[in-house]
Design a protein around this motif. Structure first.
Motif, mmCIF file in Angstrom:
data_model
loop_
_atom_site.group_PDB
_atom_site.id
_atom_site.type_symbol
_atom_site.label_atom_id
_atom_site.label_comp_id
_atom_site.label_asym_id
_atom_site.label_seq_id
_atom_site.Cartn_x
_atom_site.Cartn_y
_atom_site.Cartn_z
ATOM 1 N N PHE A 49 126.510 58.233 -18.991
ATOM 2 C CA PHE A 49 125.328 57.372 -19.183
ATOM 3 C C PHE A 49 124.167 57.933 -18.370
ATOM 4 O O PHE A 49 124.273 58.092 -17.155
ATOM 5 C CB PHE A 49 125.649 55.936 -18.757
ATOM 6 C CG PHE A 49 124.483 54.994 -18.874
ATOM 7 C CD1 PHE A 49 123.689 54.968 -20.023
ATOM 8 C CD2 PHE A 49 124.161 54.121 -17.843
ATOM 9 C CE1 PHE A 49 122.607 54.111 -20.129
ATOM 10 C CE2 PHE A 49 123.083 53.249 -17.943
ATOM 11 C CZ PHE A 49 122.303 53.250 -19.090
ATOM 12 N N CYS A 54 117.364 55.923 -21.564
ATOM 13 C CA CYS A 54 117.592 54.675 -22.309
ATOM 14 C C CYS A 54 116.266 54.022 -22.684
ATOM 15 O O CYS A 54 115.399 53.834 -21.835
ATOM 16 C CB CYS A 54 118.443 53.728 -21.459
ATOM 17 S SG CYS A 54 118.682 52.115 -22.225
ATOM 18 N N ILE A 55 116.124 53.667 -23.975
ATOM 19 C CA ILE A 55 114.890 53.025 -24.442
ATOM 20 C C ILE A 55 115.087 51.512 -24.614
ATOM 21 O O ILE A 55 114.210 50.826 -25.122
ATOM 22 C CB ILE A 55 114.406 53.656 -25.775
ATOM 23 C CG1 ILE A 55 115.523 53.621 -26.820
ATOM 24 C CG2 ILE A 55 113.913 55.084 -25.558
ATOM 25 C CD1 ILE A 55 115.082 53.954 -28.231
ATOM 26 N N GLY A 56 116.277 51.035 -24.235
ATOM 27 C CA GLY A 56 116.535 49.595 -24.260
ATOM 28 C C GLY A 56 116.634 49.000 -25.649
ATOM 29 O O GLY A 56 116.338 47.818 -25.837
ATOM 30 N N CYS A 57 117.070 49.772 -26.619
ATOM 31 C CA CYS A 57 117.136 49.283 -28.006
ATOM 32 C C CYS A 57 118.251 48.250 -28.208
ATOM 33 O O CYS A 57 118.216 47.466 -29.138
ATOM 34 C CB CYS A 57 117.322 50.448 -28.973
ATOM 35 S SG CYS A 57 118.953 51.207 -28.869
ATOM 36 N N GLY A 58 119.256 48.286 -27.353
ATOM 37 C CA GLY A 58 120.346 47.307 -27.420
ATOM 38 C C GLY A 58 121.439 47.635 -28.426
ATOM 39 O O GLY A 58 122.379 46.848 -28.594
ATOM 40 N N ALA A 59 121.345 48.759 -29.094
ATOM 41 C CA ALA A 59 122.333 49.094 -30.132
ATOM 42 C C ALA A 59 123.756 49.186 -29.559
ATOM 43 O O ALA A 59 124.721 48.780 -30.205
ATOM 44 C CB ALA A 59 121.956 50.420 -30.797
ATOM 45 N N CYS A 60 123.877 49.708 -28.349
ATOM 46 C CA CYS A 60 125.211 49.863 -27.752
ATOM 47 C C CYS A 60 125.847 48.504 -27.444
ATOM 48 O O CYS A 60 127.060 48.333 -27.590
ATOM 49 C CB CYS A 60 125.143 50.727 -26.505
ATOM 50 S SG CYS A 60 123.981 50.116 -25.275
ATOM 51 N N TYR A 61 125.038 47.519 -27.038
ATOM 52 C CA TYR A 61 125.556 46.180 -26.752
ATOM 53 C C TYR A 61 126.183 45.598 -28.027
ATOM 54 O O TYR A 61 127.184 44.920 -27.985
ATOM 55 C CB TYR A 61 124.437 45.236 -26.290
ATOM 56 C CG TYR A 61 123.776 45.601 -24.977
ATOM 57 C CD1 TYR A 61 124.015 44.868 -23.819
ATOM 58 C CD2 TYR A 61 122.888 46.660 -24.896
ATOM 59 C CE1 TYR A 61 123.396 45.183 -22.616
ATOM 60 C CE2 TYR A 61 122.261 46.984 -23.704
ATOM 61 C CZ TYR A 61 122.517 46.246 -22.564
ATOM 62 O OH TYR A 61 121.896 46.556 -21.392
ATOM 63 N N HIS A 77 120.462 48.026 -17.256
ATOM 64 C CA HIS A 77 121.622 48.326 -18.100
ATOM 65 C C HIS A 77 122.770 48.837 -17.223
ATOM 66 O O HIS A 77 122.653 49.842 -16.550
ATOM 67 C CB HIS A 77 121.212 49.399 -19.114
ATOM 68 C CG HIS A 77 122.255 49.709 -20.137
ATOM 69 N ND1 HIS A 77 121.955 50.324 -21.322
ATOM 70 C CD2 HIS A 77 123.593 49.504 -20.172
ATOM 71 C CE1 HIS A 77 123.059 50.474 -22.033
ATOM 72 N NE2 HIS A 77 124.066 50.002 -21.341
ATOM 73 N N CYS A 94 123.706 55.642 -30.082
ATOM 74 C CA CYS A 94 122.586 55.841 -29.160
ATOM 75 C C CYS A 94 121.781 57.081 -29.556
ATOM 76 O O CYS A 94 122.149 58.210 -29.238
ATOM 77 C CB CYS A 94 123.102 55.994 -27.732
ATOM 78 S SG CYS A 94 121.774 56.223 -26.557
ATOM 79 N N SER A 96 118.875 57.995 -28.515
ATOM 80 C CA SER A 96 118.100 58.631 -27.440
ATOM 81 C C SER A 96 118.988 59.479 -26.528
ATOM 82 O O SER A 96 118.496 60.028 -25.536
ATOM 83 C CB SER A 96 117.375 57.571 -26.617
ATOM 84 O OG SER A 96 118.318 56.801 -25.912
ATOM 85 N N ALA A 98 121.117 58.603 -24.403
ATOM 86 C CA ALA A 98 121.391 58.057 -23.070
ATOM 87 C C ALA A 98 122.896 57.921 -22.864
ATOM 88 O O ALA A 98 123.382 57.933 -21.735
ATOM 89 C CB ALA A 98 120.721 56.698 -22.920
ATOM 90 N N LEU A 99 123.619 57.789 -23.970
ATOM 91 C CA LEU A 99 125.076 57.733 -23.921
ATOM 92 C C LEU A 99 125.628 58.981 -24.604
ATOM 93 O O LEU A 99 125.263 59.275 -25.740
ATOM 94 C CB LEU A 99 125.587 56.487 -24.639
ATOM 95 C CG LEU A 99 125.230 55.151 -23.960
ATOM 96 C CD1 LEU A 99 125.442 53.990 -24.920
ATOM 97 C CD2 LEU A 99 126.061 54.960 -22.696
HETATM 98 S S1 SF4 Z 1 121.922 52.558 -27.472
HETATM 99 FE FE1 SF4 Z 1 121.203 54.045 -25.968
HETATM 100 S S2 SF4 Z 1 118.996 53.704 -25.838
HETATM 101 FE FE2 SF4 Z 1 119.843 51.890 -26.837
HETATM 102 S S3 SF4 Z 1 120.226 50.448 -25.127
HETATM 103 FE FE3 SF4 Z 1 122.117 51.594 -25.463
HETATM 104 S S4 SF4 Z 1 121.976 53.292 -24.004
HETATM 105 FE FE4 SF4 Z 1 119.916 52.468 -24.217
#
Ligand code: SF4
Ligand code: SF4
Length: 297
Positions: A49, A54-61, A77, A94, A96, A98-99
């Motif tokens: 990570f 991370c752009i905070g898109c929330g897709a991973c959540y 995060h 992800c 971007s 970030a992961l």
């Molecule tokens: S999917 Fe990637 S960019 Fe989006 S919140 Fe999760 S870590 Fe951040």
């Protein structure tokens, strides 16, 4: 047969002669304090990570049903890695980067095709393929299959090993391995255990047997300030009666340190500096004085 890797590096020039493809197996039975490939240690899939991406898109959540990703009270995060099953779905989501997923299941025909793609480069540079890690020998069934396939294609083969496996594993690949890159970290067994988590008797026994078997061996010594500098002479004296083609001293570097953070691991040697040219040269001179063909990697 299928193997577990973490990287396939093409055009490698540091893992044996010529231009090579280095295949990094995932999983290791040593815990070297300075390991610069911490993603190689555990055999299971892992996630890195990098919060700055991370752009905070929330897709991973959304995609993680195990509930690994969460926000702390400050809205940052965070990851609860203990819950992670290693499915790697979040890393595929992800965009971007970030992961980043670490872990690659490959079958031998896919891997062979990938290695063979560069045969022209191997042939023109006296190169080939190197199986490294982690510890490639821990996946001996897969290693035996893929190295035999490569040998049958006329590709020069090398195995980079810490040697801490039963001798019977070596016996299975002796005929199809052109070169062993054999890591030696300390001569003293107690020190070896402090530095790597295991004693070195099996490692040294296997090295002697490889030498007796007439195998081509390059010994590689990681040179780590404050950890094993004082072991060089003893290692040299131990190697002087073996059939070793070359001894390479590998100066410590910090390139792997950022990966520890990304994997959620702590890095013990954070304050260790890279050794000076002078201390590396001194180590090489000690080894040369033991009658060894020593150099820096
Ligand atoms: S999917 Fe990637 S960019 Fe989006 S919140 Fe999760 S870590 Fe951040
Ligand atoms: S790898 Fe799978 S279990 Fe682990 S955090 Fe990502 S989605 Fe969740």
């Amino acid at each position: 047969m299928e193997g577990k890797l973490f990287n396939i590096q093409k055009f490698s020039i540091h893992d044996g002669p010529g231009i090579r493809t280095t295949v990094f197996f995932k999983g290791c039975n040593l815990r070297c304090r300075w390991c610069h490939n911490p993603e190689s240690i555990h055999k299971s899939n892992q996630i890195e990570f990098y919060p700055e991406r991370c752009i905070g898109c929330g897709a991973c959540y959304q995609v993680c049903t195990a509930g690994v990703h969460f926000q702390n009270v400050s809205g940052e995060h965070q990851l609860n890695r203990l819950k992670c099953t290693g499915c790697l779905r979040c890393t595929e989501t992800c965009y971007s980067k970030a992961l980043v997923g670490v872990g690659l299941n490959v079958d031998s025909s896919y891997l062979l095709n990938t290695i063979v793609e560069d045969k022209l480069y191997y042939d023109n540079s006296s190169g080939g393929v190197t199986f490294s890690g982690g510890e490639a020998m821990l996946q001996i069934d897969f290693l035996e299959e893929i190295i035999t396939l490569c040998k049958n294609k006329g590709i020069h083969t090398a195995v980079d090993t810490a040697g801490c496996v039963p001798w019977s594993y070596f016996e299975r690949i002796l005929k199809v391995t052109d070169l062993f890159l054999y890591d030696i970290k300390a001569a003293d067994s107690i020190r070896h255990k402090q530095l790597t988590g295991v004693k070195n008797q099996l490692i040294l026994d296997n090295l002697c047997k490889l030498s007796d078997a007439g195998q081509k061996i390059i010994v590689r010594i990681p040179f780590i300030p404050g950890q094993n500098e004082d072991q060089i002479e003893e290692i040299g004296n131990m190697l002087r009666n073996l059939r070793i083609v070359k001894v390479e001293v590998m100066p410590y570097h910090k390139l792997g340190s950022s990966k520890y953070k990304a994997l959620g691991l702590s890095y013990e040697l954070y304050h260790t500096q890279t050794p000076t040219e002078e201390t590396v040269d001194k180590a090489i001179t000690i080894l040369k004085n033991c009658g060894l063909n020593a150099c820096k990697t």
